[in-house]
Design a protein around this motif. Structure first.
Motif, PDB file in Angstrom:
ATOM      1  N   SER A  24     -40.858 -14.539  37.859  1.00  0.00           N
ATOM      2  CA  SER A  24     -39.657 -14.979  38.435  1.00  0.00           C
ATOM      3  C   SER A  24     -39.794 -16.159  39.393  1.00  0.00           C
ATOM      4  O   SER A  24     -40.760 -16.253  39.992  1.00  0.00           O
ATOM      5  CB  SER A  24     -38.650 -13.793  38.813  1.00  0.00           C
ATOM      6  OG  SER A  24     -39.236 -13.633  40.208  1.00  0.00           O
ATOM      7  N   LYS A  25     -38.786 -16.992  39.515  1.00  0.00           N
ATOM      8  CA  LYS A  25     -38.642 -17.969  40.771  1.00  0.00           C
ATOM      9  C   LYS A  25     -37.901 -17.342  41.781  1.00  0.00           C
ATOM     10  O   LYS A  25     -36.860 -16.928  41.537  1.00  0.00           O
ATOM     11  CB  LYS A  25     -37.713 -19.129  40.200  1.00  0.00           C
ATOM     12  CG  LYS A  25     -37.632 -20.388  40.948  1.00  0.00           C
ATOM     13  CD  LYS A  25     -36.869 -21.666  40.376  1.00  0.00           C
ATOM     14  CE  LYS A  25     -36.803 -22.607  41.297  1.00  0.00           C
ATOM     15  NZ  LYS A  25     -36.193 -23.686  40.860  1.00  0.00           N
ATOM     16  N   LYS A  27     -35.786 -16.230  45.040  1.00  0.00           N
ATOM     17  CA  LYS A  27     -34.533 -16.409  45.145  1.00  0.00           C
ATOM     18  C   LYS A  27     -34.223 -17.434  46.655  1.00  0.00           C
ATOM     19  O   LYS A  27     -33.607 -18.373  46.773  1.00  0.00           O
ATOM     20  CB  LYS A  27     -33.659 -15.523  45.294  1.00  0.00           C
ATOM     21  CG  LYS A  27     -33.431 -14.565  44.013  1.00  0.00           C
ATOM     22  CD  LYS A  27     -32.722 -13.082  44.220  1.00  0.00           C
ATOM     23  CE  LYS A  27     -32.594 -12.589  43.066  1.00  0.00           C
ATOM     24  NZ  LYS A  27     -31.809 -11.580  43.158  1.00  0.00           N
ATOM     25  N   ARG A  53     -29.297  -9.962  31.302  1.00  0.00           N
ATOM     26  CA  ARG A  53     -29.647 -11.119  31.818  1.00  0.00           C
ATOM     27  C   ARG A  53     -30.523 -12.128  30.973  1.00  0.00           C
ATOM     28  O   ARG A  53     -31.007 -11.454  30.026  1.00  0.00           O
ATOM     29  CB  ARG A  53     -30.604 -10.998  33.272  1.00  0.00           C
ATOM     30  CG  ARG A  53     -29.529 -10.474  34.317  1.00  0.00           C
ATOM     31  CD  ARG A  53     -28.954 -11.291  35.061  1.00  0.00           C
ATOM     32  NE  ARG A  53     -29.792 -12.575  35.423  1.00  0.00           N
ATOM     33  CZ  ARG A  53     -30.666 -12.435  36.663  1.00  0.00           C
ATOM     34  NH1 ARG A  53     -30.614 -11.222  37.363  1.00  0.00           N
ATOM     35  NH2 ARG A  53     -31.466 -13.296  36.774  1.00  0.00           N
ATOM     36  N   GLU A  87     -37.908 -24.824  36.508  1.00  0.00           N
ATOM     37  CA  GLU A  87     -36.947 -25.868  36.282  1.00  0.00           C
ATOM     38  C   GLU A  87     -35.473 -25.132  36.569  1.00  0.00           C
ATOM     39  O   GLU A  87     -34.539 -25.868  36.576  1.00  0.00           O
ATOM     40  CB  GLU A  87     -37.063 -26.497  35.031  1.00  0.00           C
ATOM     41  CG  GLU A  87     -38.274 -27.439  34.922  1.00  0.00           C
ATOM     42  CD  GLU A  87     -38.721 -27.964  33.615  1.00  0.00           C
ATOM     43  OE1 GLU A  87     -37.703 -27.847  32.701  1.00  0.00           O
ATOM     44  OE2 GLU A  87     -39.572 -28.747  33.652  1.00  0.00           O
ATOM     45  N   ALA A  88     -35.242 -23.758  36.349  1.00  0.00           N
ATOM     46  CA  ALA A  88     -33.937 -23.069  36.275  1.00  0.00           C
ATOM     47  C   ALA A  88     -33.688 -22.828  37.624  1.00  0.00           C
ATOM     48  O   ALA A  88     -34.523 -23.042  38.399  1.00  0.00           O
ATOM     49  CB  ALA A  88     -34.163 -22.022  35.145  1.00  0.00           C
ATOM     50  N   GLU A  89     -32.401 -22.297  37.823  1.00  0.00           N
ATOM     51  CA  GLU A  89     -32.256 -21.860  39.010  1.00  0.00           C
ATOM     52  C   GLU A  89     -32.883 -20.971  39.882  1.00  0.00           C
ATOM     53  O   GLU A  89     -33.676 -19.765  39.085  1.00  0.00           O
ATOM     54  CB  GLU A  89     -30.600 -21.520  39.113  1.00  0.00           C
ATOM     55  CG  GLU A  89     -30.186 -20.244  38.492  1.00  0.00           C
ATOM     56  CD  GLU A  89     -30.178 -20.263  36.812  1.00  0.00           C
ATOM     57  OE1 GLU A  89     -29.817 -19.270  36.420  1.00  0.00           O
ATOM     58  OE2 GLU A  89     -30.225 -21.338  36.426  1.00  0.00           O
ATOM     59  N   PRO A  90     -32.940 -20.744  41.062  1.00  0.00           N
ATOM     60  CA  PRO A  90     -33.766 -19.626  41.835  1.00  0.00           C
ATOM     61  C   PRO A  90     -33.202 -18.294  41.256  1.00  0.00           C
ATOM     62  O   PRO A  90     -32.056 -18.259  41.140  1.00  0.00           O
ATOM     63  CB  PRO A  90     -33.320 -19.704  43.253  1.00  0.00           C
ATOM     64  CG  PRO A  90     -33.004 -21.027  43.331  1.00  0.00           C
ATOM     65  CD  PRO A  90     -32.307 -21.813  42.142  1.00  0.00           C
ATOM     66  N   SER A  92     -34.313 -17.126  38.515  1.00  0.00           N
ATOM     67  CA  SER A  92     -34.518 -17.143  36.872  1.00  0.00           C
ATOM     68  C   SER A  92     -36.023 -16.372  36.645  1.00  0.00           C
ATOM     69  O   SER A  92     -36.703 -16.239  37.426  1.00  0.00           O
ATOM     70  CB  SER A  92     -34.792 -18.546  36.326  1.00  0.00           C
ATOM     71  OG  SER A  92     -33.399 -19.304  36.469  1.00  0.00           O
TER      72      SER A  92
END
Length: 235
Positions: A24-25, A27, A53, A87-90, A92
């Motif tokens: 995951s990225k 948050k 999700r 590259e996606a939002e925190p 992800s």
């Protein structure tokens, strides 16, 4: 098959093993390990599935993930999963093959819990062809493949786990113990047995040699823990 490659963390050859992990990225700015772990459920993938999700997955694994977790919104990553997550939002997430953790560490991504599966290079041989083929028998005798619970494989598993753990540090959230990752206690009940040629037709739901399997498993896990302690802390 014991294929190895140089591991820059341990500075030695380590058997080529990988895990299919949830990544995951983060948050927000990373906190300490205890605070970071509290942000995520222990079974994070089940939590994601329950809430439908989105999860990035490499195309070849998408069908398998959809079957195992039908409520997930599986998105096939065009290039690689790490970049799609980055590259996606925190917050992800994605499912990706992880070997050393180098890419995750460089990109600031987080690894979660236990993998969906572990994998390594294997020799797969048709048993009946093996019985009838002298050249095949000689070939296998020459390459001398080791078994899952052989001493050398246990040693290599300890090295692989230590390298991944050392490389990722606190970025491995809800990290399992090395013995739990190696083999869980219920696996003999699910079909893991000592193998004998005369018992190659047993079914996974029987009780053949369960007690022997449990003893075998516990002995292997003790050896694994001893190897890990030796490599991590010295003799």
């Amino acid at each position: 098959a014991q294929l190895t490659r140089y591991n820059s963390v341990l500075k030695q050859e380590v058997q080529d093993m990988v895990g299919f992990f949830l990544i995951s990225k983060p948050k927000a700015v990373k906190s300490n390990a205890a605070e970071e772990a509290l942000k995520y459920p222990r079974d994070f993938l089940a939590h994601l599935s329950e809430h439908g999700r989105r999860v990035f997955v490499k195309g070849r694994y998408a069908g398998m993930v959809k079957t195992a977790y039908p409520n997930l919104k599986v998105v096939s990553a065009e290039e690689n999963v790490e970049d799609a997550v980055l590259e996606a939002e925190p917050g992800s997430v994605g499912l990706e093959i992880v070997q050393t953790g180098n890419t995750l560490r460089k990109k600031g991504l987080v690894l979660h819990g236990t993998p969906l599966f572990l994998s390594e290079s294997l020799y797969v041989v048709d048993y009946y062809r093996y019985l009838k083929s002298k050249p095949l028998q000689k070939f296998l005798e020459r390459v001398n493949p080791i078994g899952y619970f052989d001493e050398e494989r246990i040693k290599q598993f300890a090295l692989w786990y230590l390298a991944l753990e050392s490389n990722l540090g606190d970025s491995w959230i809800h990290k399992p113990s090395i013995t739990d990752l190696f083999c869980e206690a219920q696996e003999p009940e699910n079909g893991l047995r000592p193998y004998r040629l005369q018992t190659r037709y047993w079914k996974p739901d029987d009780v053949y040699k369960q007690e022997e399997a449990m003893t075998w498993l516990e002995d292997s896990k003790k050896k694994l823990q001893d190897y890990y302690d030796f490599f991590a802390h010295g003799a």
